[in-house]
Design a protein around this motif. Structure first.
Motif, short mmCIF file in Angstrom:
data_model
loop_
_atom_site.label_atom_id
_atom_site.label_comp_id
_atom_site.label_asym_id
_atom_site.label_seq_id
_atom_site.Cartn_x
_atom_site.Cartn_y
_atom_site.Cartn_z
N UNK A 98 2.51 2.18 -34.34
CA UNK A 98 3.47 3.46 -35.06
C UNK A 98 2.79 3.05 -36.35
N UNK A 99 2.30 1.61 -36.82
CA UNK A 99 1.14 1.29 -37.90
C UNK A 99 1.92 1.61 -39.01
N UNK A 100 3.72 1.23 -38.91
CA UNK A 100 4.47 1.92 -40.01
C UNK A 100 4.67 0.17 -41.35
N UNK A 101 5.09 0.68 -42.49
CA UNK A 101 5.03 -0.30 -43.74
C UNK A 101 6.58 -0.63 -43.49
N UNK A 102 7.63 -1.38 -44.30
CA UNK A 102 8.45 -1.41 -44.23
C UNK A 102 10.05 -0.62 -44.72
N UNK A 103 9.26 0.59 -45.34
CA UNK A 103 9.70 1.63 -45.97
C UNK A 103 10.20 2.50 -45.17
N UNK A 104 9.04 2.81 -44.89
CA UNK A 104 9.32 3.93 -43.07
C UNK A 104 10.40 3.50 -42.07
N UNK A 105 10.22 2.14 -41.47
CA UNK A 105 10.68 1.72 -40.89
C UNK A 105 12.40 1.22 -41.06
#
Ligand SMILES: Nc1ncnc2c1ncn2[C@@H]1O[C@H](COP(=O)(O)OP(=O)(O)OP(=O)(O)O)[C@@H](O)[C@H]1O
Ligand SMILES: [Mg+2]
Lengths: 244, 244
Positions: A98-105
């Protein structure tokens, strides 16, 4: 053993913007996590309440079995492991995808975690409704899904409201574990403030007060809504709620 | 004339016991059948099998000659066979009117206006038109049962199954419910009534079935069964009843 209140005041003044930022994230994670968790809980709890009927076609029976298996696995895993572990694991596991940042995770983790608890709350809410109403639904030809949506679920949610609200209070406190993936919520901020001033007692005293304030406000509001909903149980919400 | 419903050699085992050991009977249009018998002899189980709330172990249930166990759309069948329960089993989250509207809209796919109109018609038939917007939880037992009857009538059933419709009521409320059922009988409704009200059975039924230990011991005209039973078991049962 003493708390120096002048120091408390100084720390608060110097770091006010950090505390506020922390509170903002804490509230956002707790609120969104509880809300999405609730939606997950309604769906998963509803599925977990499905009975395999004699009259089901083989295909329907198969689908029900698969859904029951998946939901049971989900609840088992998320209730059986600490959210802190889930956060790190899920964040890094899906990062390449997802290439996500920690806040989305973090948002996903707290929602999934809450969802598992909500599912059990909703399921027991459904079980607390006497089977007669479901039989009445069946006897006029309603499908299980229709019965659930129009008759059983509304009552289950209402009956389970105290426990559903509890999840929100629990989440206000449990967001703190998300600091492991650098979510800048209240606990994360506290760690960094205390890490620079070394006044652990005073800094954490402030943080404790803020958490207590947040949970008290939440509890009061929930109690009020509960009264409005006229929930059958007259048990008072406990301030001390069990944590995940 | 062909039967609306025909039960052939119906057997039902629960894990611990054989409850129905071969029940056979038929009901024709406009016929009213009363089922009497000792507690635990399988009267409710018989009705519940007809409605498929219990799945028969063996035997056949024919609806207009078609075996319901092989039907594709069991819910359509259930809508045409009404069921009135001992404990009313109203939908507690809905008002009197909505209790009667829900099934019509969801199962019969009637448009709302038509469903409301039908509900009002049936509620006025049972004398509950004035309570239309009340929550059902606020009603007395007799009122609840009358709403439950209206709810069933709204589905335009071909047969109604009554399972001890007055057993859960205070004596002073029994009369109002029995009156409603009598009126339905007069209007030509086809019905099967499990009851302990012998006078009522005698007045309403065309046929009485006496059940004992999972079989129909004797069946015939009410005056035959209730006044001059041939079987010793029937006599014993009735004697105990008169003594009470
Ligand atoms: N779901 C079930 N599981 C196991 N046993 C059952 C179940 N339902 C009914 N029974 C048993 O089947 C027998 C017949 O029950 P049923 O309710 O049909 O009797 P009944 O004739 O309606 O009696 P009553 O006059 O008390 O209502 C009873 O012994 C009961 O314990
Ligand atoms: Mg019974």
């Amino acid at each position: 053993m003493k708390i120096d209140f002048t120091t408390v005041w100084t720390i608060l003044q110097r770091n006010l913007s950090f505390f506020i930022a922390g509170v903002k994230w804490t509230c956002l994670f707790a609120f969104v996590g509880t809300l999405i968790g609730f939606i997950i809980g309604v769906v998963v709890g509803g599925i977990r309440a499905v009975n395999i009927e004699h009259t089901d076609r083989p295909f329907v029976r198969f689908v029900k079995k698969v859904l029951l298996l998946i939901t049971r696995f989900y609840v088992w895993v998320f209730r059986g492991t600490p959210m802190m572990v889930q956060a790190v694991f899920i964040y890094y596991l899906f990062k390449p995808v997802f290439q996500w940042n920690s806040h989305s995770a973090g948002m996903v983790v707290i929602s999934l975690n809450t969802g598992a608890y909500m599912a059990e709350i909703i399921r027991s809410g459904i079980q607390s409704i006497d089977g007669g109403q479901l039989e009445a639904c069946k006897s006029i030809g309603m499908s299980f899904f229709q019965s659930l949506v129009y008759v059983i679920m509304p009552q289950a949610i209402k009956n389970a409201f105290p426990s559903i609200g509890n999840e929100f209070v629990v989440n206000i406190k449990d967001t703190s574990v998300l600091n492991v993936i650098a979510i800048t919520e209240l606990y994360f901020q506290t760690v960094s403030i205390a890490g620079s001033n070394f006044k652990y007692i005073e800094t954490y005293f402030i943080t404790a007060c803020v958490y207590l304030f947040l949970t008290t406000v939440a509890t009061t509001v929930l109690n009020y809504v509960e009264k409005k909903l006229d929930v059958a149980e007259n048990s008072n919400r406990k301030m001390i709620v069990e944590s995940h | 004339m062909d039967a609306i419903l025909e039960v052939r050699d119906l057997k039902k085992d629960f894990i611990s016991e054989k409850v129905l050991k071969g029940v056979s009977f038929a009901i024709h249009k406009n016929e009213k059948i009363a089922i009497i018998g000792t507690s635990g002899c399988g009267k409710s189980t018989t009705l519940r099998c007809i409605n498929l709330l219990e799945y028969p172990t063996s035997g056949e249930i024919l609806f207009h000659g078609k075996n319901i166990l092989e039907m594709d759309n069991i819910n359509q069948y259930r809508a045409s066979v009404g069921m009135v329960f001992q404990n009313f089993n109203l939908f507690n989250n809905l008002t009197v009117l909505e209790n009667c509207v829900l099934g019509q809209m969801k199962v019969l796919k009637r448009p709302r206006e038509q469903a409301v109109e039908e509900a009002k018609k049936q509620l006025s038939k049972v004398g509950m038109l004035n309570y239309i917007s009340q929550p059902v939880t606020k009603l007395s037992g007799g009122q609840k049962q009358r709403v439950a009857i209206a709810r069933t009538l709204c589905m335009s059933p071909e047969v109604i199954l009554f399972d001890e419709p007055t057993s859960a009521l205070d004596p002073e409320m029994t009369g109002e419910v029995l009156e409603v059922i009598k009126q339905l009988a007069k209007d030509g409704m086809t019905m099967i009534i499990v009851t302990h009200e012998m006078k009522f059975a005698e007045g309403v039924a065309d046929k009485v079935l006496f059940m004992d230990q999972g079989v129909i011991v004797e069946q015939g005209k009410p005056e035959e069964i209730l006044e001059n039973p041939k079987e010793e078991r029937t006599r014993q049962f009735l004697r105990r009843f008169i003594e009470k």
